[in-house]
Design an enzyme around this catalytic site. Sequence first.
Site, PDB file in Angstrom:
ATOM      1  N   GLY A  92      -3.414  -3.254   3.349  1.00  0.00           N
ATOM      2  CA  GLY A  92      -1.624  -1.937   4.102  1.00  0.00           C
ATOM      3  C   GLY A  92      -1.469  -2.557   5.634  1.00  0.00           C
ATOM      4  O   GLY A  92      -1.449  -3.401   6.242  1.00  0.00           O
ATOM      5  N   GLU A 124       6.394  -7.796  12.642  1.00  0.00           N
ATOM      6  CA  GLU A 124       6.507  -7.977  11.399  1.00  0.00           C
ATOM      7  C   GLU A 124       7.832  -7.106  10.777  1.00  0.00           C
ATOM      8  O   GLU A 124       7.594  -6.245  10.982  1.00  0.00           O
ATOM      9  CB  GLU A 124       5.146  -7.719  10.501  1.00  0.00           C
ATOM     10  CG  GLU A 124       5.400  -7.439   9.127  1.00  0.00           C
ATOM     11  CD  GLU A 124       4.324  -6.809   8.237  1.00  0.00           C
ATOM     12  OE1 GLU A 124       3.798  -8.345   7.411  1.00  0.00           O
ATOM     13  OE2 GLU A 124       3.263  -6.305   8.061  1.00  0.00           O
ATOM     14  N   LYS A 133      -8.071   3.877  -5.048  1.00  0.00           N
ATOM     15  CA  LYS A 133      -6.454   4.743  -4.752  1.00  0.00           C
ATOM     16  C   LYS A 133      -5.024   3.517  -4.259  1.00  0.00           C
ATOM     17  O   LYS A 133      -5.045   3.248  -3.610  1.00  0.00           O
ATOM     18  CB  LYS A 133      -6.870   5.351  -3.531  1.00  0.00           C
ATOM     19  CG  LYS A 133      -6.303   6.227  -2.902  1.00  0.00           C
ATOM     20  CD  LYS A 133      -5.613   6.948  -1.491  1.00  0.00           C
ATOM     21  CE  LYS A 133      -4.705   5.651  -0.877  1.00  0.00           C
ATOM     22  NZ  LYS A 133      -3.362   6.008  -1.063  1.00  0.00           N
ATOM     23  N   GLU A 181      -6.690  -6.732   4.879  1.00  0.00           N
ATOM     24  CA  GLU A 181      -5.542  -7.563   4.715  1.00  0.00           C
ATOM     25  C   GLU A 181      -4.831  -7.035   5.370  1.00  0.00           C
ATOM     26  O   GLU A 181      -4.104  -5.419   4.955  1.00  0.00           O
ATOM     27  CB  GLU A 181      -5.452  -8.029   3.218  1.00  0.00           C
ATOM     28  CG  GLU A 181      -4.742  -9.069   3.236  1.00  0.00           C
ATOM     29  CD  GLU A 181      -3.111  -8.787   3.127  1.00  0.00           C
ATOM     30  OE1 GLU A 181      -2.815  -8.417   4.225  1.00  0.00           O
ATOM     31  OE2 GLU A 181      -2.642  -8.748   2.021  1.00  0.00           O
ATOM     32  N   CYS A 221       3.703  -9.222   2.580  1.00  0.00           N
ATOM     33  CA  CYS A 221       2.881  -9.770   3.652  1.00  0.00           C
ATOM     34  C   CYS A 221       2.836 -11.182   4.037  1.00  0.00           C
ATOM     35  O   CYS A 221       3.224 -11.743   5.363  1.00  0.00           O
ATOM     36  CB  CYS A 221       1.188  -9.361   4.101  1.00  0.00           C
ATOM     37  SG  CYS A 221       0.899 -10.403   2.416  1.00  0.00           S
ATOM     38  N   TRP A 237       1.959  -0.562  -2.446  1.00  0.00           N
ATOM     39  CA  TRP A 237       3.105  -0.452  -3.028  1.00  0.00           C
ATOM     40  C   TRP A 237       3.783  -2.114  -3.371  1.00  0.00           C
ATOM     41  O   TRP A 237       3.805  -1.707  -4.515  1.00  0.00           O
ATOM     42  CB  TRP A 237       3.957   0.472  -2.776  1.00  0.00           C
ATOM     43  CG  TRP A 237       4.208   0.433  -1.136  1.00  0.00           C
ATOM     44  CD1 TRP A 237       3.911   1.310  -0.229  1.00  0.00           C
ATOM     45  CD2 TRP A 237       5.779  -0.861  -0.647  1.00  0.00           C
ATOM     46  NE1 TRP A 237       4.586   0.806   1.195  1.00  0.00           N
ATOM     47  CE2 TRP A 237       5.565  -0.374   0.475  1.00  0.00           C
ATOM     48  CE3 TRP A 237       6.931  -1.834  -1.398  1.00  0.00           C
ATOM     49  CZ2 TRP A 237       6.827  -0.833   1.361  1.00  0.00           C
ATOM     50  CZ3 TRP A 237       7.252  -1.679  -0.411  1.00  0.00           C
ATOM     51  CH2 TRP A 237       7.239  -1.636   0.239  1.00  0.00           C
ATOM     52  N   ASN A 238       3.736  -2.605  -2.666  1.00  0.00           N
ATOM     53  CA  ASN A 238       4.433  -3.899  -2.789  1.00  0.00           C
ATOM     54  C   ASN A 238       4.799  -4.921  -3.796  1.00  0.00           C
ATOM     55  O   ASN A 238       5.502  -4.964  -4.490  1.00  0.00           O
ATOM     56  CB  ASN A 238       5.023  -3.969  -1.797  1.00  0.00           C
ATOM     57  CG  ASN A 238       3.586  -5.200  -0.802  1.00  0.00           C
ATOM     58  OD1 ASN A 238       2.630  -4.729  -1.691  1.00  0.00           O
ATOM     59  ND2 ASN A 238       3.588  -6.542   0.011  1.00  0.00           N
ATOM     60  N   ALA A 258      -1.461   3.337  -3.668  1.00  0.00           N
ATOM     61  CA  ALA A 258      -0.359   3.595  -2.537  1.00  0.00           C
ATOM     62  C   ALA A 258       0.467   4.838  -3.216  1.00  0.00           C
ATOM     63  O   ALA A 258       0.397   5.318  -3.901  1.00  0.00           O
ATOM     64  CB  ALA A 258       1.154   2.862  -2.492  1.00  0.00           C
TER      65      ALA A 258
HETATM   66  P1  ADP Z   1       2.713   1.154   4.676  1.00  0.00           P
HETATM   67  O1  ADP Z   1       3.574   1.604   5.991  1.00  0.00           O
HETATM   68  O2  ADP Z   1       3.268  -0.168   3.763  1.00  0.00           O
HETATM   69  O3  ADP Z   1       3.205   1.821   3.426  1.00  0.00           O
HETATM   70  P2  ADP Z   1      -0.066   1.500   4.100  1.00  0.00           P
HETATM   71  O4  ADP Z   1      -1.156   1.588   5.712  1.00  0.00           O
HETATM   72  O5  ADP Z   1       0.332   3.206   5.233  1.00  0.00           O
HETATM   73  O6  ADP Z   1       0.906   1.184   4.419  1.00  0.00           O
HETATM   74  O7  ADP Z   1      -0.788   2.350   3.404  1.00  0.00           O
HETATM   75  C1  ADP Z   1      -1.307   0.883   2.885  1.00  0.00           C
HETATM   76  C2  ADP Z   1      -2.428   2.150   1.848  1.00  0.00           C
HETATM   77  O8  ADP Z   1      -3.370   2.442   2.590  1.00  0.00           O
HETATM   78  C3  ADP Z   1      -1.499   3.151   0.747  1.00  0.00           C
HETATM   79  O9  ADP Z   1      -2.758   3.067  -0.335  1.00  0.00           O
HETATM   80  C4  ADP Z   1      -1.510   4.185   1.419  1.00  0.00           C
HETATM   81  O10 ADP Z   1      -1.656   5.657   0.413  1.00  0.00           O
HETATM   82  C5  ADP Z   1      -2.883   4.163   2.132  1.00  0.00           C
HETATM   83  N1  ADP Z   1      -3.734   5.370   3.533  1.00  0.00           N
HETATM   84  C6  ADP Z   1      -2.781   5.567   4.549  1.00  0.00           C
HETATM   85  N2  ADP Z   1      -3.221   6.240   5.317  1.00  0.00           N
HETATM   86  C7  ADP Z   1      -3.884   6.553   5.284  1.00  0.00           C
HETATM   87  C8  ADP Z   1      -5.634   6.707   5.971  1.00  0.00           C
HETATM   88  N3  ADP Z   1      -5.220   7.834   6.700  1.00  0.00           N
HETATM   89  N4  ADP Z   1      -6.981   6.375   5.006  1.00  0.00           N
HETATM   90  C9  ADP Z   1      -7.186   5.660   4.208  1.00  0.00           C
HETATM   91  N5  ADP Z   1      -5.762   5.074   3.696  1.00  0.00           N
HETATM   92  C10 ADP Z   1      -4.918   5.825   4.294  1.00  0.00           C
END
Ligand code: ADP
Length: 494
Positions: free
Chosen positions: A242, A398, A188, A264, A298, A164-165, A190
Site C-alpha cells: 500500500g 508516484e 484484511k 511493498e 505500482c 485494491w488495484n 482493501a
Molecule cells: P491506497 O492509498 O493505495 O489505498 P493505503 O495504504 O491507504 O493505500 O491502503 C492499502 C491497504 O492498507 C488497504 O488494505 C487499507 O485498508 C490498509 N490500511 C489503510 N490504513 C491502514 C492502517 N492505519 N493500518 C493498517 N492498514 C491500513
Amino acid sequence: MGTKANGAVEAGAGENAAQELFIGGRTRPASGDRRFPVHDPATGEVLAHVADATGDDVAAAVSAAHAARESWSHTPAWQRYEVLRDGADALRRDVSAMAELISAETGKPVREALGEAHNTVRFFEWFSHETLRLPGEAWPEITPTRDAIVVAEPVGVVAAITPWNFPAFMVACKVGAALAAGCTVVLKPAEQTPLTALFIARALHAAGLPDGVLNVVPTSDPASAGQVFLHDARVDCISFTGSRAIGELLMREAAASIKRVLLELGGNSPVVVLDDADIAATASRLVQARYLNAGQACVAANRVYVVESVAEALLAELGMAVRALNVGDPRRDDTNLGPLIDLAAVERIETQIDRAVAQGAELTTGGGRLKENAVSAFVRPAVLTAQGGQEPAVFSEEIFGPVLAVVTCRDEAEAISLANDTEYGLAAYVFTGDADRGLRIARALRAGSVAVNGALTSEPQLPFGGMKASGLGRERGRAGVEEFLELKTIQLAK
Ligand code: ADP
C-alpha cells in the site's frame, strides 16, 4: 453467491455468504451486524453491503489463525501441497466468476481482470509446489562430538494487508506464499475490494483448506485492524502492500515488539530511452507499461527520460498510441481503460497534472474527465512533457493514474542520473537496440525489477520488491516463501 450477468454481486441480499466475514472456516456477520457498501466504480452502483469487522472481530480472526497454526505447520509438506493444489484447481474452475468480481469491484476491463484471475490461479499453483521444496540443511561433524541441522520453520500467524488495484493477485502473492511456508493468515483486503478476497478464501476452504488457516476480515476501519495486528502478540508477521505513509506507520509501531514487517510501498518507476531504440516498439510497450489498469499499478512506468535525438519521434508515436486508447465500459472487449478507483483518486491525478503544468510542464495529450458517476470518474490518458534539468517537482512523486511524464535529456549519462534521482526503487525500464548496453544500464538502475525493451510481466518464480523507500523484503519466487520462514539451528551431541 449471486453474481449477475454483468458481474455485479446482488446487493441487499441480507446475510449472504459472499459478503460476510470469513473466520475459522465459517462465514459470519460483523459484531453488531455493522456493514459498509462496496461500489462498482464504473457505474456507481452498490455491489454489496459487506460485513464491517470491528477490532474485536479482527482479534477473533487472529484467535482462529493462532488456533490453526500448530496443526497446519505440522501438516506434512506433501499434504499441504495437495490442499493448496486442490485450491488452485478450484479457483481455475471459477476463473471467469473471479474475473467478473475483480472487474466489478475495481472497474478494470474484464479482459484485464481475466488476466489477473488466471495469474492468481497460476501463482497459487506455483506456491503449492514450493511447499515440496522448503529449505533445510544438515552439517555433520561441526565438531568431533556434534552434528547440526538447520530447519526452516514457518514464522507463525501472518497478517496480510492488501491493496485494491490487484485484489486477487495481491492475495495470491501474500497468502499463497504464507500458506506454502506453513503459516496461517488473517487477510484484511482493501475496503474498496473485499469481495474478491472473500471469494478466494471460500474457494480454497471448500477445496479442503482447514478451518482457521485463512481468515478474511473486511473493514471500513483499517486503522483499528492495523492496531490489532501491531499489538496482538499472537501475530508474528505483517505483510503489507500500500502507501508509503501507512507502511512507515506499520514499521514504526511494529518496532515496539520487533514484529517482522514486509512492505511493498509503490514506486516512481523511471524509463530510459536511448537513441538506438526502436521508437515505434518502445512507444507501444510504454503504453502497456503505463496505462495498464488505468495506470494504477505500482510498477507502472512513471517518468520517461529520452535522449534528445529521438525525443520528437517518441512523443509523436506516444501521442498517437495514447489517443487510440479506448476509455469506457469495462465490460466491452475493446475497452483499454476503465474508471479510476474512486473520486479521490481522480482528484489527486487532476491536482498532479495542474501542479505539473504550473511548474512548467506541457500537457501534450489527454487529461480531463470523460464521464463520471457518484463515486468515480473516467480520466483521459495523458502525456506531460518537460526538459531535463527543468523537471516539475511533481515528477518526483508516484502518479497513480493514466499520466506519463516524458523528459528530454542531453545524453545517456543524464538520463541514468535523473532516472536514479528518486527515493523509490521498485521498477525501472530501459529501451535500446544494443543488448549489452541494455544489460549495463539495467545494472546501473537502482530498482528491484528492471525490464529491457518491454513492460514487466508477473511470473511466480521471479522475486519482486523494492529497493530504497519502495519497501522491505521480497514477494513471489522462492524468496517470497522464505520471507515467511525462520531458520532454527539445532546442534546435536553425538
Ligand atoms: P491506497 O492509498 O493505495 O489505498 P493505503 O495504504 O491507504 O493505500 O491502503 C492499502 C491497504 O492498507 C488497504 O488494505 C487499507 O485498508 C490498509 N490500511 C489503510 N490504513 C491502514 C492502517 N492505519 N493500518 C493498517 N492498514 C491500513
